[in-house]
Design a protein around this motif. Structure first.
Motif, mmCIF file in Angstrom:
data_model
loop_
_atom_site.group_PDB
_atom_site.id
_atom_site.type_symbol
_atom_site.label_atom_id
_atom_site.label_comp_id
_atom_site.label_asym_id
_atom_site.label_seq_id
_atom_site.Cartn_x
_atom_site.Cartn_y
_atom_site.Cartn_z
ATOM 1 N N UNK A 1 3.500 31.261 33.014
ATOM 2 C CA UNK A 1 4.785 31.916 33.246
ATOM 3 C C UNK A 1 5.931 30.916 33.352
ATOM 4 N N UNK A 2 5.702 29.798 34.025
ATOM 5 C CA UNK A 2 6.785 28.849 34.284
ATOM 6 C C UNK A 2 6.807 27.628 33.367
ATOM 7 N N UNK A 3 5.689 27.360 32.649
ATOM 8 C CA UNK A 3 5.681 26.126 31.844
ATOM 9 C C UNK A 3 5.414 26.363 30.365
ATOM 10 N N UNK B 1 11.194 24.051 32.564
ATOM 11 C CA UNK B 1 11.204 25.459 32.966
ATOM 12 C C UNK B 1 12.568 25.890 33.513
ATOM 13 N N UNK B 2 13.334 24.950 34.085
ATOM 14 C CA UNK B 2 14.691 25.280 34.545
ATOM 15 C C UNK B 2 15.616 25.416 33.327
ATOM 16 N N UNK C 1 14.089 13.493 40.638
ATOM 17 C CA UNK C 1 12.775 13.459 41.323
ATOM 18 C C UNK C 1 11.964 14.748 41.197
ATOM 19 N N UNK C 2 11.891 15.269 39.979
ATOM 20 C CA UNK C 2 10.984 16.400 39.712
ATOM 21 C C UNK C 2 10.164 16.061 38.470
ATOM 22 N N UNK C 3 9.211 16.917 38.118
ATOM 23 C CA UNK C 3 8.409 16.654 36.925
ATOM 24 C C UNK C 3 9.174 17.084 35.658
ATOM 25 N N UNK D 1 13.284 29.824 32.837
ATOM 26 C CA UNK D 1 12.095 30.464 33.413
ATOM 27 C C UNK D 1 12.100 30.349 34.938
ATOM 28 N N UNK D 2 12.788 29.338 35.438
ATOM 29 C CA UNK D 2 12.832 29.111 36.883
ATOM 30 C C UNK D 2 14.266 28.824 37.308
ATOM 31 N N UNK E 1 8.032 18.928 33.376
ATOM 32 C CA UNK E 1 7.746 20.355 33.192
ATOM 33 C C UNK E 1 8.714 21.216 34.006
ATOM 34 N N UNK E 2 9.084 20.717 35.191
ATOM 35 C CA UNK E 2 10.033 21.462 36.036
ATOM 36 C C UNK E 2 11.395 21.530 35.349
ATOM 37 N N UNK F 1 7.898 9.433 42.793
ATOM 38 C CA UNK F 1 7.553 10.861 42.845
ATOM 39 C C UNK F 1 6.189 11.103 42.195
ATOM 40 N N UNK F 2 6.064 10.612 40.938
ATOM 41 C CA UNK F 2 4.803 10.789 40.211
ATOM 42 C C UNK F 2 3.656 10.095 40.938
ATOM 43 N N UNK G 1 18.583 21.453 44.476
ATOM 44 C CA UNK G 1 18.258 20.878 43.167
ATOM 45 C C UNK G 1 19.416 21.073 42.181
ATOM 46 N N UNK H 1 7.161 19.273 43.415
ATOM 47 C CA UNK H 1 8.525 19.770 43.209
ATOM 48 C C UNK H 1 8.535 21.289 43.346
ATOM 49 N N UNK H 2 9.743 21.883 43.364
ATOM 50 C CA UNK H 2 9.817 23.307 43.701
ATOM 51 C C UNK H 2 9.184 24.242 42.670
ATOM 52 N N UNK H 3 9.133 23.847 41.408
ATOM 53 C CA UNK H 3 8.488 24.695 40.392
ATOM 54 C C UNK H 3 6.979 24.729 40.643
ATOM 55 N N UNK I 1 16.651 25.708 43.356
ATOM 56 C CA UNK I 1 17.289 25.886 44.665
ATOM 57 C C UNK I 1 18.689 25.292 44.618
#
Lengths: 66, 130
Positions: free
Chosen positions: B128-130, A32-33, A24-26, A37-38, A28-29, B1-2, A44, B66-68, A41
């Motif tokens: 920075x993050x993507x 980046x993990x 349940x994240x994007x 880059x990220x 892109x998330x 989610x989306x 997650x 989301x957290x990012x 938690x």
């Protein structure tokens, strides 16, 4: 912090989008993990470990400068 | 989610548009029609209501991200806040040394800068993050 997400994904033949949907994240998330880059938690990280059927320690490892 | 994210994003955009329309309408009336002081004060506070609605939708939208994405929003806001503080501080000092033209540097002229700071922060943080 290094991780083995890409390896675990390859084992399951999942795309980043597949993994993103399962936790349940994007997408892109996830990217980046995966690229470090990220740092996610604890929640997650545990979710990721659960969907891969592995442990957080296998998925994420500390590096010397961490 | 989306789906939640898309719905949240839509309500943020709509409430921001309503706020902007309210603000510019009040600005136009106050500036061009020169109403009485009481009406002018009421019109000056009117955009506060639509801004509060926008803020509610924005915070609700951020909490469903989301957290990012939340980290990106946080960094963009911190960036914008710091730059806004710096700008006000510099203008405050400058105001003591040179007479700033209120038609160019009045409070309402600072708003576009603050909005630009937020979007610049968003751009930097996303990179920075993507």
């Amino acid at each position: 912090m290094k991780n083995t997400i890409k390896v675990e994904r390859a084992k399951k033949n999942w795309t980043q989008a597949d993994l993103a949907e399962k936790i349940s994240v994007s997408r892109q998330a996830v990217n980046s993990i995966e690229t470090g880059k990220f740092v996610p938690s604890t929640t997650l990280a545990l979710k990721m470990a659960a969907v891969f059927g592995t442990t957080v320690e296998i998925l994420f490892q500390l590096e010397q400068d961490d | 989610m989306e789906r939640i994210k898309k719905t949240g994003g839509k309500s943020i955009v709509i409430s921001a548009a309503v706020w902007a329309v309210t603000y510019f309408t009040c600005l136009l009336i106050v500036k061009e029609l020169s109403p009485s002081t009481l009406v002018g004060v009421i019109l000056s506070f009117l955009p506060t209501i639509t801004f509060a609605i926008f803020l509610y939708h924005f915070i609700k939208g951020v909490s469903s991200m989301d957290e990012v994405e939340r980290r990106i929003q946080l960094e963009a806001t911190v960036f914008a806040f710091a730059l806004a503080l710096l700008m006000i501080m510099t203008l405050g000092l400058l105001d003591l040394v040179v007479v700033l033209n209120k038609e160019d540097w009045g409070y309402r002229h600072l708003i576009p800068f603050f909005v630009a700071f937020y979007f610049f922060g968003l751009f930097v943080s996303r990179k920075k993050y993507m």
